[in-house]
Design a protein around this motif. Structure first.
Motif, PDB file in Angstrom:
ATOM      1  N   SER A  30      27.514  43.568  40.863  1.00 31.98           N
ATOM      2  CA  SER A  30      26.871  42.380  41.369  1.00 31.98           C
ATOM      3  C   SER A  30      27.080  41.485  39.742  1.00 31.98           C
ATOM      4  CB  SER A  30      25.583  42.382  41.557  1.00 31.98           C
ATOM      5  OG  SER A  30      25.074  43.031  42.655  1.00 31.98           O
ATOM      6  N   TRP A  31      26.929  41.851  38.942  1.00 27.99           N
ATOM      7  CA  TRP A  31      27.164  41.175  37.596  1.00 27.99           C
ATOM      8  C   TRP A  31      28.553  40.827  37.334  1.00 27.99           C
ATOM      9  CZ3 TRP A  31      24.812  38.337  33.677  1.00 27.99           C
ATOM     10  CH2 TRP A  31      25.476  38.376  32.613  1.00 27.99           C
ATOM     11  N   LEU A  32      29.403  41.878  37.595  1.00 27.94           N
ATOM     12  CA  LEU A  32      30.984  41.670  37.366  1.00 27.94           C
ATOM     13  C   LEU A  32      31.494  40.467  38.453  1.00 27.94           C
ATOM     14  CD1 LEU A  32      31.949  45.214  36.520  1.00 27.94           C
ATOM     15  CD2 LEU A  32      31.480  43.485  34.949  1.00 27.94           C
ATOM     16  N   ASN A  33      30.950  40.705  39.693  1.00 27.13           N
ATOM     17  CA  ASN A  33      31.366  39.666  40.546  1.00 27.13           C
ATOM     18  C   ASN A  33      31.126  38.280  40.449  1.00 27.13           C
ATOM     19  OD1 ASN A  33      32.362  41.941  42.102  1.00 27.13           O
ATOM     20  ND2 ASN A  33      30.609  42.224  43.317  1.00 27.13           N
ATOM     21  N   ALA A  34      29.795  38.193  39.439  1.00 30.36           N
ATOM     22  CA  ALA A  34      29.348  36.703  39.318  1.00 30.36           C
ATOM     23  C   ALA A  34      30.288  36.250  38.406  1.00 30.36           C
ATOM     24  CB  ALA A  34      27.699  36.773  38.922  1.00 30.36           C
ATOM     25  N   TRP A 206       6.679  50.318  36.117  1.00 28.04           N
ATOM     26  CA  TRP A 206       6.744  49.686  37.513  1.00 28.04           C
ATOM     27  C   TRP A 206       7.145  48.178  37.268  1.00 28.04           C
ATOM     28  CZ3 TRP A 206       3.288  45.838  39.106  1.00 28.04           C
ATOM     29  CH2 TRP A 206       2.107  45.891  38.429  1.00 28.04           C
ATOM     30  N   ARG A 207       6.569  47.532  36.270  1.00 28.08           N
ATOM     31  CA  ARG A 207       6.808  46.276  36.093  1.00 28.08           C
ATOM     32  C   ARG A 207       8.191  45.846  35.658  1.00 28.08           C
ATOM     33  NH1 ARG A 207       6.413  41.967  37.804  1.00 28.08           N
ATOM     34  NH2 ARG A 207       6.032  40.869  36.000  1.00 28.08           N
ATOM     35  N   GLN A 208       8.699  46.839  34.623  1.00 20.83           N
ATOM     36  CA  GLN A 208       9.939  46.751  34.428  1.00 20.83           C
ATOM     37  C   GLN A 208      11.063  46.875  35.611  1.00 20.83           C
ATOM     38  OE1 GLN A 208      10.533  49.905  31.599  1.00 20.83           O
ATOM     39  NE2 GLN A 208       9.872  48.481  29.798  1.00 20.83           N
ATOM     40  N   ARG A 209      10.650  47.735  36.615  1.00 19.75           N
ATOM     41  CA  ARG A 209      11.766  47.714  37.624  1.00 19.75           C
ATOM     42  C   ARG A 209      11.393  46.452  38.419  1.00 19.75           C
ATOM     43  NH1 ARG A 209       9.222  52.753  38.087  1.00 19.75           N
ATOM     44  NH2 ARG A 209       7.774  52.141  39.755  1.00 19.75           N
ATOM     45  N   GLU A 210      10.399  45.941  38.758  1.00 14.22           N
ATOM     46  CA  GLU A 210      10.433  44.619  39.510  1.00 14.22           C
ATOM     47  C   GLU A 210      11.076  43.453  38.701  1.00 14.22           C
ATOM     48  OE1 GLU A 210       5.911  45.060  41.518  1.00 14.22           O
ATOM     49  OE2 GLU A 210       6.205  43.716  39.815  1.00 14.22           O
ATOM     50  N   VAL A 211      11.086  43.266  37.541  1.00 13.34           N
ATOM     51  CA  VAL A 211      11.646  42.472  36.698  1.00 13.34           C
ATOM     52  C   VAL A 211      13.167  42.547  37.116  1.00 13.34           C
ATOM     53  CG1 VAL A 211      12.149  41.410  34.600  1.00 13.34           C
ATOM     54  CG2 VAL A 211       9.819  41.561  35.054  1.00 13.34           C
ATOM     55  N   ARG A 212      13.803  43.935  36.832  1.00 14.95           N
ATOM     56  CA  ARG A 212      15.067  44.068  37.033  1.00 14.95           C
ATOM     57  C   ARG A 212      15.572  43.862  38.433  1.00 14.95           C
ATOM     58  NH1 ARG A 212      16.800  50.662  37.274  1.00 14.95           N
ATOM     59  NH2 ARG A 212      15.397  50.477  38.927  1.00 14.95           N
ATOM     60  N   GLU A 213      14.593  43.894  39.609  1.00 15.85           N
ATOM     61  CA  GLU A 213      14.895  43.688  40.919  1.00 15.85           C
ATOM     62  C   GLU A 213      15.136  42.197  41.047  1.00 15.85           C
ATOM     63  OE1 GLU A 213      11.817  45.203  43.154  1.00 15.85           O
ATOM     64  OE2 GLU A 213      12.322  47.439  42.899  1.00 15.85           O
ATOM     65  N   ARG A 214      14.572  41.344  40.235  1.00 14.37           N
ATOM     66  CA  ARG A 214      14.607  39.789  40.144  1.00 14.37           C
ATOM     67  C   ARG A 214      16.067  39.762  39.821  1.00 14.37           C
ATOM     68  NH1 ARG A 214      10.166  37.085  42.218  1.00 14.37           N
ATOM     69  NH2 ARG A 214       8.312  38.002  42.185  1.00 14.37           N
ATOM     70  N   PHE A 215      16.288  40.128  38.542  1.00 12.71           N
ATOM     71  CA  PHE A 215      17.738  39.899  37.988  1.00 12.71           C
ATOM     72  C   PHE A 215      18.849  40.171  38.564  1.00 12.71           C
ATOM     73  CE2 PHE A 215      21.045  40.896  34.948  1.00 12.71           C
ATOM     74  CZ  PHE A 215      21.140  39.792  33.965  1.00 12.71           C
ATOM     75  N   VAL A 216      18.747  41.257  39.243  1.00 12.59           N
ATOM     76  CA  VAL A 216      19.902  41.785  39.864  1.00 12.59           C
ATOM     77  C   VAL A 216      19.932  40.951  41.425  1.00 12.59           C
ATOM     78  CG1 VAL A 216      20.713  43.796  41.550  1.00 12.59           C
ATOM     79  CG2 VAL A 216      19.795  44.352  39.186  1.00 12.59           C
ATOM     80  N   ARG A 217      18.982  40.630  41.931  1.00 15.64           N
ATOM     81  CA  ARG A 217      19.128  39.465  43.149  1.00 15.64           C
ATOM     82  C   ARG A 217      19.771  38.247  42.511  1.00 15.64           C
ATOM     83  NH1 ARG A 217      20.378  38.574  47.846  1.00 15.64           N
ATOM     84  NH2 ARG A 217      19.339  37.090  49.080  1.00 15.64           N
ATOM     85  N   CYS A 219      21.978  38.029  40.254  1.00 13.16           N
ATOM     86  CA  CYS A 219      23.210  38.072  40.168  1.00 13.16           C
ATOM     87  C   CYS A 219      23.983  38.127  41.446  1.00 13.16           C
ATOM     88  CB  CYS A 219      23.501  39.671  39.329  1.00 13.16           C
ATOM     89  SG  CYS A 219      23.132  39.781  37.698  1.00 13.16           S
ATOM     90  N   GLU A 220      23.387  38.911  42.577  1.00 14.08           N
ATOM     91  CA  GLU A 220      23.909  38.833  43.880  1.00 14.08           C
ATOM     92  C   GLU A 220      24.164  37.394  44.341  1.00 14.08           C
ATOM     93  OE1 GLU A 220      22.161  42.904  45.109  1.00 14.08           O
ATOM     94  OE2 GLU A 220      21.073  41.197  45.853  1.00 14.08           O
ATOM     95  N   LEU A 221      23.148  36.519  44.101  1.00 15.22           N
ATOM     96  CA  LEU A 221      23.139  35.076  44.677  1.00 15.22           C
ATOM     97  C   LEU A 221      24.191  34.269  43.841  1.00 15.22           C
ATOM     98  CD1 LEU A 221      19.118  34.603  45.288  1.00 15.22           C
ATOM     99  CD2 LEU A 221      20.858  34.679  46.812  1.00 15.22           C
ATOM    100  N   GLU A 222      24.319  34.581  42.555  1.00  9.08           N
ATOM    101  CA  GLU A 222      25.233  33.689  41.948  1.00  9.08           C
ATOM    102  C   GLU A 222      26.761  33.858  42.273  1.00  9.08           C
ATOM    103  OE1 GLU A 222      25.008  31.605  39.420  1.00  9.08           O
ATOM    104  OE2 GLU A 222      23.127  31.536  39.078  1.00  9.08           O
ATOM    105  N   ALA A 223      27.142  35.022  42.659  1.00  7.64           N
ATOM    106  CA  ALA A 223      28.384  35.418  43.225  1.00  7.64           C
ATOM    107  C   ALA A 223      28.599  34.841  44.545  1.00  7.64           C
ATOM    108  CB  ALA A 223      28.449  36.892  43.257  1.00  7.64           C
ATOM    109  N   ALA A 224      27.404  35.048  45.351  1.00  4.95           N
ATOM    110  CA  ALA A 224      27.448  34.483  46.848  1.00  4.95           C
ATOM    111  C   ALA A 224      27.762  33.083  46.891  1.00  4.95           C
ATOM    112  CB  ALA A 224      26.149  34.872  47.358  1.00  4.95           C
ATOM    113  N   PHE A 225      26.833  32.289  45.779  1.00  3.34           N
ATOM    114  CA  PHE A 225      26.662  30.801  45.779  1.00  3.34           C
ATOM    115  C   PHE A 225      28.235  30.408  45.458  1.00  3.34           C
ATOM    116  CE2 PHE A 225      26.714  26.933  42.856  1.00  3.34           C
ATOM    117  CZ  PHE A 225      25.966  26.170  43.906  1.00  3.34           C
TER     118      PHE A 225
END
Length: 235
Positions: A30-34, A206-217, A219-225
Motif C-alpha cells: 500500500s505504501w509503495l503503491n501510493a 494493542w494501541r500500537q496495532r490500532e495506530v498502525r491500522e490507521r496509517f495503513v488505511r 496509505c490505501e486511500l492515498e493510492a486510491a485517490f
C-alpha cells in the motif's frame, strides 16, 4: 492482511528500528503503491493532462479544507507547546502560501471561483477526509498524528523523487513538487516522524496495532485517490 510482526519484534531485529519505520513496513504494498503511483510520475514528467490535473486539484482543494480542520484538532490535543507551535505553523502555511498556489493554478486552468469553492468530494476523497477527521477529532493525538504523517510523508517521497527530473514547464506542476520538496516541508515531515516515533514507542501493544491500522488505511486511500482523479494516467 497486516503483518503479525509487532513493534517489539521489529525492535528486537534492529537496534535502530523506529516506530515510523514499522508503520511503513506494515503498510507494505500500500505504501509503495501510493508513492510510486503513475499519477505522481506523470506530474514529474510533465505528461499529466490538464483535465486530469484539474480534476485532481479540485478534489485536493476540497480535501485541504478538511486537512486544515484536522490540524486544528491536533493543535488542541498536542501535549507540548513545541508540538502545538509546529502544527500551528504548518496550518498557517497551508492556509496561506499553499492556498495561494491553488488559486493561481485554478486561474491558469480556467477554473472559476464558484467551481472550486463549490466542488463536492468524490467517494475516495470523502473516505480520505473522513478517516483523517475521525482520527484527529474523535480519537487520540497519536491516531491523528499517524494519519497526518502518512499523508505528508507520501508527498515528500514522491515529490523529492520527481524533483530530480527536469522541472516541468507548467508552473502548477513544478510548484506542486516544490511545495513538497523544500527545506521547511522536509523538516516538518522529519518532525512528524520523530513525534510519531516518540509517542508510538510508549503505547501498549494493542494501541500500537490500532495506530498502525490507521496509517495503513491512509496509505490505501492515498493510492486510491490518485487513481480516482487520474484515469488517463492509469491508461
Amino acid at each position: 492482511m497486516l503483518s503479525e510482526t509487532t513493534f517489539a519484534d521489529y525492535q528486537a531485529q534492529s537496534a535502530n528500528a523506529s516506530f515510523s519505520d514499522w508503520l511503513v513496513l506494515s503498510a507494505g504494498a500500500s505504501w509503495l503503491n501510493a508513492i510510486n503511483h503513475p499519477f505522481t510520475q506523470a506530474v514529474g514528467d510533465d505528461t499529466i493532462s490538464d483535465a486530469d490535473y484539474a480534476r485532481y486539484l479540485l478534489e485536493d482543494y476540497s480535501f485541504i479544507k478538511d486537512l486544515a480542520s484536522s490540524l486544528g484538532y491536533l493543535v488542541a490535543k498536542a501535549p507540548t507547546m513545541e508540538a502545538k507551535g509546529v502544527l500551528a505553523a504548518f496550518l498557517a502555511q497551508l492556509t496561506s502560501s499553499e492556498n495561494d498556489y491553488f488559486i493561481r493554478s485554478f486561474a491558469a486552468l480556467g477554473i472559476d471561483e464558484q467551481t472550486y469553492q463549490g466542488a463536492g468530494q468524490g467517494e475516495v476523497t470523502r473516505a480520505t477526509a473522513a478517516t483523517l477527521l475521525s482520527a484527529a477529532g474523535k480519537a487520540k493525538y497519536e491516531d491523528g498524528l499517524a494519519c497526518l504523517l502518512c499523508a505528508e510523508w507520501v508527498y515528500r517521497e514522491w515529490c523529492t523523487r520527481e524533483a530530480r527530473k527536469p522541472r516541468p514547464e507548467r508552473f502548477y506542476l513544478a510548484e506542486w513538487i516544490e511545495l513538497h520538496d523544500n527545506p521547511a516541508f522536509l523538516r516538518f515531515v522529519d518532525w512528524l516522524r520523530a513525534e510519531v516515533d516518540r509517542v508510538g514507542a510508549t503505547l501498549p501493544e494493542w494501541r500500537q496495532r490500532e495506530v498502525r491500522e490507521r496509517f495503513v488505511r491512509m496509505c490505501e486511500l492515498e493510492a486510491a485517490f490518485f487513481s480516482a482523479v487520474s484515469p488517463e494516467a492509469q491508461a
